[in-house]
Write a protein that holds these residues in place. Structure first.
Motif, mmCIF file in Angstrom:
data_model
loop_
_atom_site.group_PDB
_atom_site.id
_atom_site.type_symbol
_atom_site.label_atom_id
_atom_site.label_comp_id
_atom_site.label_asym_id
_atom_site.label_seq_id
_atom_site.Cartn_x
_atom_site.Cartn_y
_atom_site.Cartn_z
ATOM 1 N N GLY A 20 -9.081 4.388 0.098
ATOM 2 C CA GLY A 20 -8.272 3.207 0.360
ATOM 3 C C GLY A 20 -8.572 2.701 1.755
ATOM 4 O O GLY A 20 -8.762 3.496 2.688
ATOM 5 N N SER A 22 -7.440 -0.589 4.493
ATOM 6 C CA SER A 22 -6.616 -1.773 4.766
ATOM 7 C C SER A 22 -6.823 -2.245 6.196
ATOM 8 O O SER A 22 -7.104 -1.450 7.088
ATOM 9 C CB SER A 22 -5.130 -1.464 4.564
ATOM 10 O OG SER A 22 -4.845 -1.243 3.205
ATOM 11 N N VAL A 35 -0.928 -8.443 6.668
ATOM 12 C CA VAL A 35 -1.903 -7.661 5.920
ATOM 13 C C VAL A 35 -3.055 -8.600 5.573
ATOM 14 O O VAL A 35 -2.878 -9.568 4.832
ATOM 15 C CB VAL A 35 -1.283 -7.057 4.643
ATOM 16 C CG1 VAL A 35 -2.309 -6.231 3.886
ATOM 17 C CG2 VAL A 35 -0.042 -6.240 4.982
ATOM 18 N N SER A 38 -6.942 -5.295 1.849
ATOM 19 C CA SER A 38 -6.626 -3.970 1.323
ATOM 20 C C SER A 38 -7.381 -3.780 0.020
ATOM 21 O O SER A 38 -7.381 -4.664 -0.840
ATOM 22 C CB SER A 38 -5.112 -3.830 1.101
ATOM 23 O OG SER A 38 -4.783 -2.485 0.873
ATOM 24 N N TYR A 155 1.637 -11.166 3.806
ATOM 25 C CA TYR A 155 0.423 -10.868 3.047
ATOM 26 C C TYR A 155 -0.456 -12.113 3.019
ATOM 27 O O TYR A 155 -0.069 -13.130 2.466
ATOM 28 C CB TYR A 155 0.763 -10.410 1.623
ATOM 29 C CG TYR A 155 1.434 -9.062 1.611
ATOM 30 C CD1 TYR A 155 0.671 -7.900 1.567
ATOM 31 C CD2 TYR A 155 2.816 -8.940 1.674
ATOM 32 C CE1 TYR A 155 1.271 -6.652 1.574
ATOM 33 C CE2 TYR A 155 3.426 -7.697 1.682
ATOM 34 C CZ TYR A 155 2.653 -6.558 1.628
ATOM 35 O OH TYR A 155 3.256 -5.324 1.648
ATOM 36 N N LEU A 163 -2.310 -3.783 -5.674
ATOM 37 C CA LEU A 163 -2.923 -2.649 -4.980
ATOM 38 C C LEU A 163 -2.650 -1.345 -5.714
ATOM 39 O O LEU A 163 -1.541 -1.112 -6.186
ATOM 40 C CB LEU A 163 -2.390 -2.542 -3.551
ATOM 41 C CG LEU A 163 -2.594 -3.764 -2.653
ATOM 42 C CD1 LEU A 163 -2.044 -3.478 -1.258
ATOM 43 C CD2 LEU A 163 -4.054 -4.167 -2.584
ATOM 44 N N ALA A 167 -5.093 2.082 -1.965
ATOM 45 C CA ALA A 167 -4.954 0.931 -1.070
ATOM 46 C C ALA A 167 -3.567 0.937 -0.416
ATOM 47 O O ALA A 167 -3.443 0.683 0.787
ATOM 48 C CB ALA A 167 -5.191 -0.372 -1.833
ATOM 49 N N CYS A 168 -2.528 1.246 -1.193
ATOM 50 C CA CYS A 168 -1.173 1.331 -0.627
ATOM 51 C C CYS A 168 -1.097 2.413 0.442
ATOM 52 O O CYS A 168 -0.504 2.206 1.506
ATOM 53 C CB CYS A 168 -0.149 1.603 -1.727
ATOM 54 S SG CYS A 168 0.231 0.179 -2.769
ATOM 55 N N SER A 170 -3.526 3.502 2.314
ATOM 56 C CA SER A 170 -4.260 3.069 3.511
ATOM 57 C C SER A 170 -3.448 2.057 4.319
ATOM 58 O O SER A 170 -3.475 2.067 5.558
ATOM 59 C CB SER A 170 -5.633 2.490 3.143
ATOM 60 O OG SER A 170 -5.522 1.260 2.457
ATOM 61 N N LEU A 171 -2.708 1.215 3.616
ATOM 62 C CA LEU A 171 -1.821 0.274 4.299
ATOM 63 C C LEU A 171 -0.719 1.037 5.039
ATOM 64 O O LEU A 171 -0.397 0.725 6.196
ATOM 65 C CB LEU A 171 -1.224 -0.709 3.289
ATOM 66 C CG LEU A 171 -0.263 -1.768 3.815
ATOM 67 C CD1 LEU A 171 -0.865 -2.554 4.971
ATOM 68 C CD2 LEU A 171 0.133 -2.708 2.669
#
Length: 184
Positions: A20, A22, A35, A38, A155, A163, A167-168, A170-171
């Protein structure tokens, strides 16, 4: 007149199969987080782009080289001010831990090649979960998504609902770095 200034953080959720990644921009004046990017990078895609190496090297090594190439492109494109990564966790599977360490080391080398003075932070999984409002002991992958949904984030071209868990995560790592900067 307000000057557009931001601090860009790249967050990474490492793995040998799915990474992931972001990018967030932080406006410390207005305390806003945007953001910007991502995604999840699939190891199989990295492998397919480097098939020529499979006759000479193991799959994981070839995947890591594909990740290295992709990390380099992302860092050059987004030019983060620092990079944060979820730390490797030694659970019951030493081989999985080794793969995580190798992925993190690959990223660290890319960051160093880009800019030897660029900050590179790591955070253990419970710290990442707590930083976004989830329980540090949670095993439910949906908890990070729910916690992110409750945060006042902007966003820009990214749809949270699209996502996946990598990805979540990594955010959440990028936001952990942001919170760490705020607190120090």
């Amino acid at each position: 007149m307000k000057v557009n200034s931001y601090y860009r953080i790249m967050g990474v959720d490492p793995s040998s199969q799915f990474v992931g990644l972001s990018i967030i921009d932080v406006d410390f004046i207005d305390n806003l987080v945007t953001v910007r990017h991502s995604e999840t990078i699939k190891g199989s895609q990295c492998l397919s782009k480097r098939k020529d190496l499979l006759d000479y090297h193991p799959n994981r090594f070839v995947r890591l080289n594909g990740y290295r190439d992709y990390f380099t492109q992302i860092i050059n494109r987004w030019q983060p001010h620092n990079v944060a990564c979820e730390a490797a966790y030694m659970g019951r599977f030493p081989a999985a831990y080794q793969a995580l360490v190798e992925c993190i080391t690959t990223l660290q080398l890319v960051v160093y090649d880009y800019n030897p003075t660029l900050s590179f932070s790591t955070y253990d999984p419970p710290t990442v979960k707590k930083a976004v409002g989830a329980s540090g002991k949670s095993k439910d992958k949906e908890d990070i998504f729910k916690a992110l949904s409750a945060l006042p984030l902007i966003y820009d071209g990214v749809v949270l609902e699209n996502l996946d868990e990598h990805a979540c995560d990594s955010l959440a790592v990028a936001l952990t770095e942001y919170r760490n900067i705020l607190n120090n």
